[in-house]
Design a protein around this motif. Structure first.
Motif, short mmCIF file in Angstrom:
data_model
loop_
_atom_site.label_atom_id
_atom_site.label_comp_id
_atom_site.label_asym_id
_atom_site.label_seq_id
_atom_site.Cartn_x
_atom_site.Cartn_y
_atom_site.Cartn_z
N ALA A 196 -2.73 -9.54 11.02
CA ALA A 196 -1.34 -9.60 10.56
C ALA A 196 -0.93 -11.04 10.27
O ALA A 196 -0.27 -11.32 9.26
N VAL A 197 -1.31 -11.97 11.12
CA VAL A 197 -0.92 -13.38 10.94
C VAL A 197 -1.55 -13.97 9.68
O VAL A 197 -0.86 -14.58 8.86
N ILE A 198 -2.87 -13.77 9.51
CA ILE A 198 -3.52 -14.38 8.34
C ILE A 198 -3.09 -13.68 7.05
O ILE A 198 -3.01 -14.32 6.00
N THR A 199 -2.78 -12.39 7.11
CA THR A 199 -2.31 -11.68 5.93
C THR A 199 -0.92 -12.16 5.53
O THR A 199 -0.64 -12.39 4.35
N PHE A 200 -0.04 -12.33 6.52
CA PHE A 200 1.32 -12.81 6.25
C PHE A 200 1.28 -14.20 5.62
O PHE A 200 1.93 -14.47 4.61
N ALA A 201 0.48 -15.09 6.22
CA ALA A 201 0.38 -16.46 5.71
C ALA A 201 -0.17 -16.49 4.29
O ALA A 201 0.36 -17.18 3.41
N GLY A 207 2.81 -16.61 -3.08
CA GLY A 207 4.09 -16.51 -3.77
C GLY A 207 4.87 -15.25 -3.50
O GLY A 207 5.92 -15.03 -4.11
N ASP A 208 4.41 -14.38 -2.58
CA ASP A 208 5.16 -13.17 -2.25
C ASP A 208 6.39 -13.52 -1.43
O ASP A 208 6.42 -14.52 -0.71
N THR A 209 7.39 -12.67 -1.51
CA THR A 209 8.59 -12.86 -0.70
C THR A 209 8.25 -12.57 0.76
O THR A 209 7.28 -11.84 1.05
N PRO A 210 9.04 -13.11 1.71
CA PRO A 210 8.77 -12.82 3.13
C PRO A 210 8.76 -11.32 3.44
O PRO A 210 7.99 -10.88 4.30
N GLU A 211 9.60 -10.54 2.74
CA GLU A 211 9.64 -9.10 2.99
C GLU A 211 8.32 -8.43 2.59
O GLU A 211 7.77 -7.62 3.35
N ALA A 213 5.43 -9.99 2.18
CA ALA A 213 4.38 -10.56 3.04
C ALA A 213 4.35 -9.85 4.39
O ALA A 213 3.27 -9.55 4.93
N LEU A 214 5.53 -9.56 4.95
CA LEU A 214 5.61 -8.86 6.23
C LEU A 214 5.08 -7.44 6.10
O LEU A 214 4.38 -6.93 7.00
N LYS A 215 5.39 -6.78 4.98
CA LYS A 215 4.90 -5.42 4.75
C LYS A 215 3.38 -5.42 4.66
O LYS A 215 2.70 -4.57 5.25
N ASN A 216 2.82 -6.38 3.90
CA ASN A 216 1.37 -6.50 3.79
C ASN A 216 0.72 -6.76 5.15
O ASN A 216 -0.32 -6.20 5.48
N ALA A 217 1.36 -7.63 5.93
CA ALA A 217 0.83 -7.98 7.25
C ALA A 217 0.80 -6.77 8.17
O ALA A 217 -0.19 -6.52 8.87
N ALA A 218 1.88 -5.99 8.17
CA ALA A 218 1.96 -4.81 9.03
C ALA A 218 0.92 -3.77 8.61
O ALA A 218 0.24 -3.18 9.46
N TYR A 219 0.80 -3.57 7.30
CA TYR A 219 -0.17 -2.59 6.79
C TYR A 219 -1.59 -2.98 7.17
O TYR A 219 -2.36 -2.16 7.69
N SER A 220 -1.96 -4.23 6.91
CA SER A 220 -3.32 -4.69 7.21
C SER A 220 -3.58 -4.66 8.71
O SER A 220 -4.66 -4.25 9.15
N GLY A 221 -2.60 -5.09 9.50
CA GLY A 221 -2.77 -5.11 10.95
C GLY A 221 -3.00 -3.72 11.51
O GLY A 221 -3.89 -3.51 12.34
N LEU A 222 -2.19 -2.76 11.06
CA LEU A 222 -2.34 -1.39 11.55
C LEU A 222 -3.67 -0.78 11.12
O LEU A 222 -4.34 -0.10 11.91
N LYS A 223 -4.07 -1.04 9.88
CA LYS A 223 -5.32 -0.48 9.38
C LYS A 223 -6.50 -1.03 10.15
O LYS A 223 -7.37 -0.29 10.64
#
Length: 487
Positions: A196-201, A207-211, A213-223
């Motif tokens: 989740a941390v490395i995906t968010f960063a 250039g993604d918005t924080p929202e 980036a957070l969605k991507n981080a949550a999805y990757s982390g859960l998967k």
């Protein structure tokens, strides 16, 4: 449109590479667990299983607990819980547990504070172990202890019975599965956080918005967390079933090629305690390699499970399954190799920089290596496989293109209308839709049904056409005749 599509595809690829890095991180963690659990196959393997099971239980109940016995120090502690040194003795009887603690009539486990270590025994052997220790104290065989009642301060009741410890060391038992699931929860939570941390960063840097980036981080982390949990259980059971013993020859052959220096650099990046070198490092590296082969293979099976289900449902071809599994295996293997190399290099750099340290340097180097190695191997594998196998998705898209051209002629679609249809199709066409199309008995009809609503929607947006009145037609015709007569 093409630039937006390329950007979306590139973003999806990066996200997949990040997930591969997270999966490799969890695989290496599971491999390190398997490395420590190889002792379970020894004659007294249930004793080592008891050490780790009790440590795991203590951690889950909020204690600061870790294994010390891996350093093989003579008469050293097996475990450390909240600063208390513990020697684990899981034997058939309480008396046997205590007799193992004496040599030549003297208690041999003395802690760093000069006092007797605590002796951890099976929960069902505790009472008889207390009695045996009391008798030893009466004989004066425990230094600094004269009161038999102090036996309760020396003998520690373990969290598991003797039979439970034996079952933990076996494959397929309830205790073994529960133990692996508990380990899996720890590894999965760690893998979730790292991914989740490395995906968010990475998303923010892209250039993604924080929202987003957070969605991507949550999805990757859960998967990755879910895959890590199942992989840990699967790999743990494979290891306990004896798969690691089948890999001894191949792993030792690889380590011989690596040599003692590289083996030492690798092993010391993952070990706790004093560094080891020479033959000991090569032996340890071989064990570490076996653990990572097992976890890597387990994760490939789990990651490919969806493709296997799809082929049974007729949603992908056998060629597509082969390609997907090959690419997955290549990415995981490349990521693991990248992690190993990166961790060793990072540990070497970290050891020279006091602030970073060997452990932190190894983790940072490993993550970088896993991301780069997995991406490179996956790209190379995909390039090779693309040369031989056309994706099912590409075949389906080719059929859709043919039906798109046919409907364009039938509905007299203009260039701007076609552009709108293609844009809407691109945003609605999913992998699930293509798989359903592949499974269809009539793919041309499936494609036409998929496209028709888009064509109808465009037609509804056309400006209404009003037919001119008859007298206007006549006026136009007379004007044309006059023009022809003049010429």
């Amino acid at each position: 449109m093409d630039s937006e599509k390329n950007k979306r595809v590139s973003s999806q690829r990066k996200l997949k590479h990040l997930q591969t890095a997270g999966t490799v991180y969890s695989n290496v963690s599971s491999g390190a667990t398997a490395y420590g659990e190889e002792k379970f196959h020894a004659v007294r393997g249930h004793g080592f299983a008891a050490e780790r099971a009790n440590t795991l239980y203590d951690r889950y109940t909020g204690h600061d607990a870790r294994i010390l016995g891996d350093d093989n120090a003579k008469n050293g502690a097996d475990r450390l819980v909240d600063g208390v040194e513990i020697q684990s003795k899981y034997c058939k009887t309480g008396g046997k547990c205590i007799s193992e603690c004496f040599e030549n009539g003297q208690f041999r486990y003395i802690g760093s504070d000069g006092k007797p270590m605590q002796i951890e025994v099976p929960s069902d052997k505790y009472e008889s172990a207390i009695q045996a220790m009391q008798e030893r104290i009466r004989r004066g065989e425990v230094p600094g202890v004269s009161d038999p009642n102090e036996a309760q301060q020396i003998v520690r009741k373990g969290h598991f019975t003797y039979e439970q410890a034996k079952n933990i060391a076996k494959a397929g038992t309830v205790e073994s599965l529960t133990y692996d699931a508990a380990n899996g929860m720890i590894i999965a939570s760690s893998a979730f956080g790292v991914t989740a941390v490395i995906t968010f960063a990475t998303s923010v840097w892209n250039g993604d918005t924080p929202e987003i980036a957070l969605k991507n981080a949550a999805y990757s982390g859960l998967k990755v967390g879910g895959i890590s949990f199942v992989t840990a259980i699967f790999a743990g059971q494979l290891s306990k079933a004896g798969l690691n013993s089948l890999l001894v020859g191949s792993s030792e052959a690889v380590v011989r090629v690596m040599g003692p220096k590289t083996s030492a650099l690798l092993v010391n990046a993952f070990r706790q305690g004093k560094n080891i070198y020479g033959a000991a490092a090569m032996k340890s590296a071989s064990k570490l390699l076996r653990g990572n082969i097992i976890t890597g293979s387990a994760s490939v099976v789990i990651l490919s499970a969806g493709d296997v289900v799809n082929i049974f449902r007729g949603r992908i071809s056998g060629k597509q399954l082969f390609k997907n599994v090959t690419n997955t295996a290549s990415s995981v293997a490349g990521g693991t190799a990248g992690w190993v190399g990166g961790a060793a290099a990072g540990a070497a750099i970290g050891s020279a920089v006091p602030i970073i340290g060997t452990a932190v340097g190894g983790v940072i180097g490993g993550l970088a290596g896993a991301f780069g190695g997995g991406a490179l191997a996956g790209k190379a594998s995909s390039a090779v496989m693309d040369h031989f196998i056309e994706d099912d998705a590409e075949q389906m898209c080719h059929i859709i293109e043919q039906e798109l051209l046919a409907l364009t002629e039938e509905h007299l679609i203009t260039q701007n209308e076609l552009k709108t249809i293609v844009e809407r199709l691109g945003s609605s066409l999913t992998a699930k839709t293509l798989k359903d199309m592949y499974a269809s008995n009539d793919r041309q009809t499936f494609a036409r049904k998929l496209l028709l609503p888009l064509f109808k929607a465009v037609e509804k947006e056309r400006k209404p056409i009003h037919i001119p009145l008859a007298e206007k037609h006549g006026t136009c015709i007379r004007a044309i005749k006059q023009q022809i007569t003049r010429t």
